[in-house]
Write a protein that holds these residues in place. Structure first.
Motif, short mmCIF file in Angstrom:
data_model
loop_
_atom_site.label_atom_id
_atom_site.label_comp_id
_atom_site.label_asym_id
_atom_site.label_seq_id
_atom_site.Cartn_x
_atom_site.Cartn_y
_atom_site.Cartn_z
N PHE A 1 2.35 2.04 -3.22
CA PHE A 1 1.32 2.27 -4.24
C PHE A 1 1.21 1.09 -5.21
N THR A 2 1.50 -0.09 -4.71
CA THR A 2 1.29 -1.32 -5.48
C THR A 2 -0.03 -1.91 -5.01
N ARG A 3 -1.01 -1.98 -5.91
CA ARG A 3 -2.38 -2.28 -5.51
C ARG A 3 -2.82 -3.70 -5.80
N GLU B 1 -6.46 -7.39 -4.23
CA GLU B 1 -6.45 -6.10 -4.93
C GLU B 1 -7.05 -5.00 -4.06
N ASP B 2 -6.36 -3.85 -4.05
CA ASP B 2 -6.79 -2.68 -3.30
C ASP B 2 -7.58 -1.78 -4.23
N HIS B 3 -8.87 -1.99 -4.33
CA HIS B 3 -9.70 -1.17 -5.23
C HIS B 3 -9.84 0.25 -4.71
N GLY C 1 -7.70 2.06 -3.30
CA GLY C 1 -6.52 2.89 -3.50
C GLY C 1 -6.35 3.40 -4.92
N ARG C 2 -7.24 3.04 -5.81
CA ARG C 2 -7.07 3.42 -7.22
C ARG C 2 -7.76 4.77 -7.49
N TRP D 1 -8.86 -4.98 1.07
CA TRP D 1 -8.57 -5.47 -0.27
C TRP D 1 -9.54 -6.60 -0.61
N ARG E 1 0.84 -1.21 0.00
CA ARG E 1 0.00 0.00 0.00
C ARG E 1 0.86 1.25 0.00
#
Length: 336
Positions: free
Chosen positions: A117-119, A331-333, A335-336, A145, A114
């Motif tokens: 910034f790798t999601r 997946e960190d939705h 954070g996009r 996530w 996180r």
């Protein structure tokens, strides 16, 4: 690094220099039940030396105080992070963690990603019956996530009894009779022998293994491109001097009939690859050489034989019980 609101603090997780971490990393692997040669720094050194172009490796170390409790070797690509390596040559993957620390290590990995910034994280080669699916699912819930898991491959293995006779007796009736018949036929055909080569003898005899692999299967002949030969030689340089890589040679009247390349780690023998002389196919040298590798493992006190990836019939005939491997996607939705 900040914790998720209202949750206990995590251990410290940092990206560390590969060579400096290697001694602690190896000691951690030795303390983790179920760890395999594919989790060791030497495996990654060998892979990177041959196939590392285009990889963006990062090694994450998780510490609780001064104690290393986890390691994850990742490849950071624009599409996300994944386990370092290639499922075509690395049968088992995933992080390492001391028993009981898997959830903290998984949460720490996501925390580090996180902040980088790798999601997306895609662990693969994860045993379904191990601790990591639940650990990553809990970590995903902790950080918000998504989590998904899908079957990737099977990885059969057999627990070994105290004697080879007991092992053969444990097989289903048909497989037991067939194995005994094939062993008798092979031994009756001439002077049959098995020799386990170790240490410097392994890299010195790899060409023989390559010849038998190519002869035994068009698929293996295609697999053994020059870069793959170079990778096998790099593995031999890393693991043979440590006594963790052996070449089993089965002969008939002094003629090479079959060969097995096996790793040894944590009380388990791992069958990495093999080949046989097709001119002797009527004597089943491929099956015989693997059976004798199992016999040798039992004689030296090993308690498990891992056939690694693939559902080939011979693995079942030699007592292999399927073990499911998973590919995960987190997946960190948000954070996009």
């Amino acid at each position: 690094m900040d914790d998720a609101p209202g949750l206990e603090s995590l251990p410290l997780i940092t990206a560390e220099e590969f060579a400096a971490l290697a001694p602690e990393w190896e000691a951690l692997a030795a303390a983790v039940p179920g760890a395999a040669p594919f989790h060791l720094p030497g495996w990654h050194r060998a892979w990177l030396s041959v196939f590392g172009a285009g990889a963006e490796p990062v090694v994450l170390a998780v510490r609780r105080g001064e104690t290393l409790i986890g390691v994850a070797a990742l490849d950071l690509q624009p599409a996300g992070a994944r386990d370092l390596g290639d499922p075509g040559v690395r049968d088992l993957a995933g992080p390492l963690a001391l028993p009981g620390e898997e959830s903290a290590v998984a949460a720490g990995i996501l925390e580090w990603l996180r902040e980088d910034f790798t999601r997306v994280l895609e662990p693969w080669g994860i045993p379904a019956d191990g601790p990591w699916p639940a650990a990553f699912e809990a970590a995903a819930a902790r950080w918000g996530w998504s989590f998904a898991a899908e079957p990737e491959a099977v990885c059969p293995g057999a627990d070994l009894p105290a004697t080879f006779e007991a092992f053969v007796a444990s097989l289903p009736k048909h497989d037991r009779h067939e194995l005994r018949r094939k062993l008798r036929n092979f031994e009756a055909a001439g002077a049959a022998a098995f020799e386990r080569l170790a240490g410097e003898a392994v890299p010195a005899r790899l060409d023989l293994l390559f010849d038998l692999m190519r002869a035994s299967s068009p698929a293996k002949a295609a697999f053994l491109r020059p870069s793959m030969e170079a990778f096998f030689r790099a593995l031999a340089r890393e693991f043979a001097p440590r006594g963790q890589l052996s070449l089993g040679l089965t002969t008939l009247d002094g003629r090479p009939a079959g060969a097995t390349l096996t790793f040894e780690f944590g009380g388990t023998v791992f069958l990495y690859n093999s080949g046989y002389d097709p001119a002797l196919a009527h004597l089943a040298p491929g099956l015989v050489s693997k059976a004798w590798a199992i016999r040798d493992a039992i004689a030296r006190g090993f308690r498990r034989f891992d056939f690694l990836r693939g559902d080939e019939a011979y693995k079942r005939r030699l007592g292999g019980q399927p073990r499911q491997l998973l590919r995960l996607r987190l997946e960190d939705h948000a954070g996009r």
